[in-house]
Motif scaffolding. Structure first.
Motif, PDB file in Angstrom:
ATOM      1  N   LEU B 199       0.827  -1.211   0.000  1.00 34.42           N
ATOM      2  CA  LEU B 199       0.000   0.000   0.000  1.00 34.42           C
ATOM      3  C   LEU B 199       0.866   1.268   0.000  1.00 34.42           C
ATOM      4  O   LEU B 199       0.504   2.271  -0.609  1.00 34.42           O
ATOM      5  CB  LEU B 199      -0.957  -0.021   1.192  1.00 34.42           C
ATOM      6  CG  LEU B 199      -2.067  -1.084   1.088  1.00 34.42           C
ATOM      7  CD1 LEU B 199      -2.909  -1.134   2.363  1.00 34.42           C
ATOM      8  CD2 LEU B 199      -2.970  -0.831  -0.121  1.00 34.42           C
ATOM      9  N   ASP B 202       2.082   1.716  -3.526  1.00 32.02           N
ATOM     10  CA  ASP B 202       0.996   2.139  -4.425  1.00 32.02           C
ATOM     11  C   ASP B 202       0.965   3.663  -4.503  1.00 32.02           C
ATOM     12  O   ASP B 202       0.726   4.241  -5.564  1.00 32.02           O
ATOM     13  CB  ASP B 202      -0.360   1.624  -3.912  1.00 32.02           C
ATOM     14  CG  ASP B 202      -0.532   0.128  -4.174  1.00 32.02           C
ATOM     15  OD1 ASP B 202       0.198  -0.406  -5.027  1.00 32.02           O
ATOM     16  OD2 ASP B 202      -1.395  -0.490  -3.515  1.00 32.02           O
ATOM     17  N   GLU B 214      -4.459  -0.681 -11.638  1.00 29.84           N
ATOM     18  CA  GLU B 214      -5.285   0.088 -10.700  1.00 29.84           C
ATOM     19  C   GLU B 214      -5.298   1.580 -11.013  1.00 29.84           C
ATOM     20  O   GLU B 214      -5.920   2.365 -10.315  1.00 29.84           O
ATOM     21  CB  GLU B 214      -4.789  -0.125  -9.267  1.00 29.84           C
ATOM     22  CG  GLU B 214      -4.758  -1.575  -8.823  1.00 29.84           C
ATOM     23  CD  GLU B 214      -6.161  -2.194  -8.716  1.00 29.84           C
ATOM     24  OE1 GLU B 214      -7.160  -1.443  -8.819  1.00 29.84           O
ATOM     25  OE2 GLU B 214      -6.233  -3.432  -8.539  1.00 29.84           O
ATOM     26  N   LYS B 221     -10.924   4.209  -3.715  1.00 37.72           N
ATOM     27  CA  LYS B 221     -10.441   2.842  -3.921  1.00 37.72           C
ATOM     28  C   LYS B 221      -9.403   2.471  -2.861  1.00 37.72           C
ATOM     29  O   LYS B 221      -9.447   1.382  -2.287  1.00 37.72           O
ATOM     30  CB  LYS B 221      -9.821   2.736  -5.322  1.00 37.72           C
ATOM     31  CG  LYS B 221      -9.491   1.318  -5.745  1.00 37.72           C
ATOM     32  CD  LYS B 221      -8.614   1.251  -6.983  1.00 37.72           C
ATOM     33  CE  LYS B 221      -9.352   1.613  -8.250  1.00 37.72           C
ATOM     34  NZ  LYS B 221      -8.446   1.628  -9.434  1.00 37.72           N
ATOM     35  N   PHE B 222      -8.513   3.404  -2.586  1.00 43.44           N
ATOM     36  CA  PHE B 222      -7.469   3.129  -1.597  1.00 43.44           C
ATOM     37  C   PHE B 222      -8.090   2.843  -0.230  1.00 43.44           C
ATOM     38  O   PHE B 222      -7.642   1.954   0.495  1.00 43.44           O
ATOM     39  CB  PHE B 222      -6.491   4.310  -1.526  1.00 43.44           C
ATOM     40  CG  PHE B 222      -5.219   3.993  -0.776  1.00 43.44           C
ATOM     41  CD1 PHE B 222      -4.156   3.372  -1.411  1.00 43.44           C
ATOM     42  CD2 PHE B 222      -5.087   4.313   0.564  1.00 43.44           C
ATOM     43  CE1 PHE B 222      -2.987   3.062  -0.722  1.00 43.44           C
ATOM     44  CE2 PHE B 222      -3.927   4.007   1.264  1.00 43.44           C
ATOM     45  CZ  PHE B 222      -2.869   3.380   0.617  1.00 43.44           C
ATOM     46  N   GLN B 224     -10.928   1.504   0.336  1.00 37.30           N
ATOM     47  CA  GLN B 224     -11.484   0.147   0.343  1.00 37.30           C
ATOM     48  C   GLN B 224     -10.412  -0.884   0.678  1.00 37.30           C
ATOM     49  O   GLN B 224     -10.663  -1.845   1.397  1.00 37.30           O
ATOM     50  CB  GLN B 224     -12.108  -0.178  -1.018  1.00 37.30           C
ATOM     51  CG  GLN B 224     -13.427   0.539  -1.243  1.00 37.30           C
ATOM     52  CD  GLN B 224     -13.850   0.541  -2.706  1.00 37.30           C
ATOM     53  OE1 GLN B 224     -13.293  -0.179  -3.526  1.00 37.30           O
ATOM     54  NE2 GLN B 224     -14.844   1.365  -3.017  1.00 37.30           N
ATOM     55  N   TRP B 225      -9.206  -0.636   0.153  1.00 36.53           N
ATOM     56  CA  TRP B 225      -8.107  -1.563   0.471  1.00 36.53           C
ATOM     57  C   TRP B 225      -7.793  -1.501   1.966  1.00 36.53           C
ATOM     58  O   TRP B 225      -7.478  -2.509   2.584  1.00 36.53           O
ATOM     59  CB  TRP B 225      -6.860  -1.219  -0.344  1.00 36.53           C
ATOM     60  CG  TRP B 225      -7.044  -1.393  -1.827  1.00 36.53           C
ATOM     61  CD1 TRP B 225      -8.020  -2.122  -2.439  1.00 36.53           C
ATOM     62  CD2 TRP B 225      -6.243  -0.826  -2.866  1.00 36.53           C
ATOM     63  NE1 TRP B 225      -7.881  -2.057  -3.809  1.00 36.53           N
ATOM     64  CE2 TRP B 225      -6.790  -1.259  -4.103  1.00 36.53           C
ATOM     65  CE3 TRP B 225      -5.130  -0.004  -2.901  1.00 36.53           C
ATOM     66  CZ2 TRP B 225      -6.257  -0.901  -5.331  1.00 36.53           C
ATOM     67  CZ3 TRP B 225      -4.584   0.359  -4.129  1.00 36.53           C
ATOM     68  CH2 TRP B 225      -5.152  -0.085  -5.328  1.00 36.53           C
ATOM     69  N   ALA B 228     -10.369  -3.344   3.986  1.00 35.24           N
ATOM     70  CA  ALA B 228     -10.219  -4.793   3.897  1.00 35.24           C
ATOM     71  C   ALA B 228      -9.297  -5.338   4.983  1.00 35.24           C
ATOM     72  O   ALA B 228      -9.306  -6.537   5.281  1.00 35.24           O
ATOM     73  CB  ALA B 228      -9.682  -5.176   2.509  1.00 35.24           C
TER      74      ALA B 228
END
Lengths: 414, 407
Positions: B199, B202, B214, B221-222, B224-225, B228
């Protein structure tokens, strides 16, 4: 389709006098390995046969390559790279193997000689079958142009050096004109580096899309015996080597000015200058005038094992060229495990990473780097190890494959 | 619970000027270039990003927090070349939402070569942080996240730190996740926070890569990661060079917009929050011991030391440098000591790296030299001059030996 090439080239072993001969032979040999068909026309000094009939040398030693001699006094360097120096007494004296009865050496007659060569090439070509003509450097261009016009076959010219490399800004107009005609008449131009490609595009008004870069290679067969034999550590003095023609183009005087500065910092160094050329005596004078004559050694022109010996004794190879279209010698030096310091005004500097680079005129920086190599074994070691690895990637087979691609594009074959 | 733990590295080296064997003065550093780079990066990154951080902290009323590790070398340059940058960091410090980490003052590799020098530089850096930001660092991060078990032990001995940061490299974690707090072996209290390199990278490296599947990366979106991670860990450690914002990733990549949106997106999930490294260390118990016998770093694909000590030139240069330690310290000359310490900055050795073919682009980007060979030559010329000053400056050989003998 198998492409047949008519190659207007220079020099075959055992007589190779420098980069142009090395390049033509290296490329042709690799083309032979790839199974490409080549008829190689080789200018040879000798008695003129009646009607210019070719003297066929029985074998080229290479499969798929047929060698034809063309009786001519043309030599690869047009006298040390500068046709006008032909009148120079030193230059004449330095060519002892010239037969007295041979065609008159050039100088004022060079244009005539080039056209005589072209006429003979045309004669020989009459009985040859070929798809493409490949001419190396300006002296073969008129022959190439005439042959292309007569046969209707495409002409590829390869530029190993230009008049600007050899003569700086004082170009010989008739040489320039011939180069320009050749480049414009050619269907495609091969330049030995981007450095040279830029000269071709900018100085000869050639559309950039017409010029392709194919780097030279080095011959692996020689490297077998050159493998990691280290210079003997028993010697007291370090050796810095200049190996090349001693001409304006090669920058010998910058080497000496730098040597003088190096000697201010390091006493136990010898500078070896291997080569001949029209600046030889002037360079010897300069060494004396700088007061470093006792530290500079002139070996004159070396061949075969002597070249290997010179490389083996060197701690550093320096190529201070004012303008070097490619520069095979630094790759050879690396083959012999010698680290290299090269002029930024060269084709090789644009692609070789593991080398020290300087502006040829920057004497202090050249000296600074020479001293660093002499003083710091880790620098020498890293340059040598990485440099050799990198040098061995310059393979003639890759060059030949690229030349083959150029042919295919020229002939429109897939 | 998933805590996002941001730590940003802020550093600029003192670059050397072109120094040949024919030079003999003691101006080793390229003041013009250093000022120029400092002001350029200030304009593109430090000032706008600090402003944005300040806005975000205010907008989220204490729920957005970050940490910085700012080297002494760059703090000194801010003072000299860009005082407004220093002021903006001080303003951030006053919000109470910003933590400052401890490291070696000169961004050095001294841990590997001189324990005494290592401790001295940590101490100097601690004092600088106290003086400038009114905090005492509680978290240690070593230069380039160079880490092994021995480093953790040394840091615990030096004292004052609750946790150490390291790269969450696969080969040290195995099947384990970087999203937990760990403990080094052979230490009593120290905790280990590991970088979530996927991460982190990224943002730092892949953000603007149009070939990345991505791309384009948006805050949504980040987040959401990050979401998770809930249930599989406590903390997402995002350790990133601060120059990522605006300097490595230019403004037109949308990096600032990403950062502006991120806290809102992260905080939308009530299970998420932001924590500083010391808050993470306080909040979570260590899940396991992570054994790191060999050195790791956060650099390149190898995550080892080969970017600084990978070839004979680099090893030679750094050994020669540390060989001078006793002489330099014995000389009692503060100028000499200062220069010697600035030469320890790891960047000088990074410039000598010859691994061009794998990681070439990144290395080239940060390198003021045309080649690693040039940087070695330059460094050795400076070192040669420095050595000659030690020799003449030292009171006498016998005295210097006495002073230099460790107690």
């Amino acid at each position: 389709m198998k492409i047949k090439t008519l190659m207007l080239g220079w020099e075959f072993p055992p007589y190779i006098s420098g980069g142009l001969g090395t390049a033509c032979y290296g490329l042709t040999k690799a083309m032979s390995h790839l199974g490409m068909e080549v008829t190689f026309l080789l200018p040879r000094m000798g008695p003129v046969r009646l009607g210019g009939k070719p003297e066929v040398i029985p074998e080229s030693g290479l499969p798929h390559v047929r060698l034809h001699a063309v009786s001519s006094s043309l030599v690869a360097y047009g006298r040390y790279g500068n046709p006008r120096s032909a009148q120079h007494a030193v230059a004449k004296a330095a060519q002892p193997e010239e037969p007295p009865e041979g065609p008159s050496p050039y100088g004022p007659n060079i244009c005539e000689e080039i056209h005589r060569y072209a006429t003979r090439v045309m004669k020989i070509a009459e009985s040859e079958e070929f798809d493409v003509i490949h001419a190396h450097d300006w002296m073969t261009f008129p022959a190439g142009i005439a042959l292309a016009a007569h046969s209707g076959k495409p002409l590829v010219v390869q530029v190993h050096s230009t008049e600007f490399d050899r003569s700086g800004e004082h170009v010989n107009q008739s040489v320039y004109d011939i180069e320009r005609q050749g480049m414009h008449a050619a269907t495609r131009i091969i330049a030995v580096s981007n450095y040279t490609r830029n000269i071709v595009v900018n100085r000869y008004s050639v559309p950039p899309e017409k010029v392709e870069v194919v780097y030279n290679g080095i011959d692996f067969s020689d490297s077998a015996d050159a493998a990691p034999v280290q210079a003997t550590s028993s010697k007291n003095d370090k050796v810095v080597l200049f190996l090349g023609r001693i001409t304006m183009q090669k920058g010998p005087e910058y080497f000496l000015y730098a040597a003088k500065r190096v000697l201010e910092k390091e006493k136990n160094v010898k500078f070896v200058m291997a080569g001949d050329g029209d600046r030889l005596y002037g360079t010897i004078d300069l060494a004396a005038w700088l007061g470093i004559g006792h530290k500079v050694f002139f070996t004159r022109f070396l061949r075969g094992q002597d070249v290997a010996r010179a490389y083996r004794m060197a701690d550093l190879y320096v190529m201070p060229s004012v303008s070097e279209p490619f520069g095979i010698a630094p790759l050879e030096a690396l083959q012999y495990n010698v680290p290299v310091l090269i002029s930024k005004s060269s084709g090789i500097a644009e692609t070789l990473q593991n080398a020290l680079k300087v502006d040829f005129w920057d004497i202090d920086e050249m000296a600074n780097k020479i001293v660093a190599v002499l003083r710091h074994p880790p620098l020498q070691e890293t340059l040598r190890t990485n440099g050799r690895k990198e040098a061995l990637r310059f393979r003639w087979e890759d060059s030949a494959a690229k030349v083959n691609e150029v042919y295919r594009r020229v002939l429109n074959v897939a | 619970m998933a805590s996002v733990c941001f730590y940003f590295q802020v550093h600029q080296p003192y670059r050397l000027r072109h120094y040949t064997i024919f030079d003999s003065d003691t101006n080793y550093f390229d003041e013009h270039k250093n000022a120029q780079v400092c002001r350029k990066v200030a304009g593109k990154c430090y000032l706008p990003t600090n402003q944005l951080m300040l806005d975000l902290i205010r907008r989220h009323e204490g729920r957005f927090k970050v940490a910085y590790s700012i080297t002494g070398a760059v703090l000194d340059q801010f003072k000299e070349y860009a005082p407004e940058v220093l002021a903006s960091f001080q303003e951030l410090a006053e919000t109470g939402c910003v933590e400052f980490l401890g490291e070696t003052y000169y961004h050095s590799l001294s841990f590997l070569f001189s324990p005494r020098e290592f401790a001295a530089q940590i101490d100097a850096h601690r004092k600088a942080v106290q003086e400038l930001f009114g905090q005492t660092p509680r978290i240690f991060r070593n230069t380039e996240l160079v880490y092994n078990n021995a480093l953790a032990e040394t840091i615990e001995q030096i004292g004052g730190f609750d946790a150490v940061l390291a790269e969450g490299a696969d080969h040290i974690l195995g099947w384990r996740s970087p999203n937990f707090v760990y403990r080094p072996p052979n230490t009593q209290h120290l905790k280990l926070l590991l970088k979530n390199y996927r991460l982190s990278d990224d943002i730092a490296f892949r953000f603007s890569n149009r070939g990345w599947r991505e791309w384009p990366l948006r805050a949504e979106k980040f987040s959401q990661w990050v979401n998770a991670v809930n249930g599989n860990g406590y903390t997402v450690n995002l350790f990133v060079d601060y120059e990522t914002f605006g300097e490595h990733q230019w403004e037109d990549t949308g990096i600032f917009e990403f950062l502006r949106q991120l806290p809102t997106e992260i905080l939308q999930n009530p299970d998420n929050d932001f924590k500083t490294p010391s808050e993470v260390a306080d909040a979570y118990e260590a899940a396991d011991v992570v054994d790191v016998p060999h050195l790791v770093s956060w650099a390149d694909t190898e995550r080892d030391l080969s970017a600084w000590l990978g070839n004979p030139m680099q090893n030679n240069a750094i050994h020669e440098l540390y060989n001078l330690e006793h002489m330099v310290k014995a000389s009692g000359d503060p100028d000499l000591l200062d220069s010697w310490r600035k030469l320890q900055t790891s960047d000088h050795f990074y410039y000598m790296c010859t691994k061009w073919f794998a990681d070439g682009d990144v290395h080239k980007y940060f390198n003021p030299y045309d080649s690693p060979y040039d940087s070695y030559i330059n460094f050795m010329n400076v070192l040669d001059n420095l050595r000659s000053r030690c020799a003449t400056g030292a009171p006498s050989r016998q005295d210097s030996l006495l002073v230099a003998t460790p107690a």
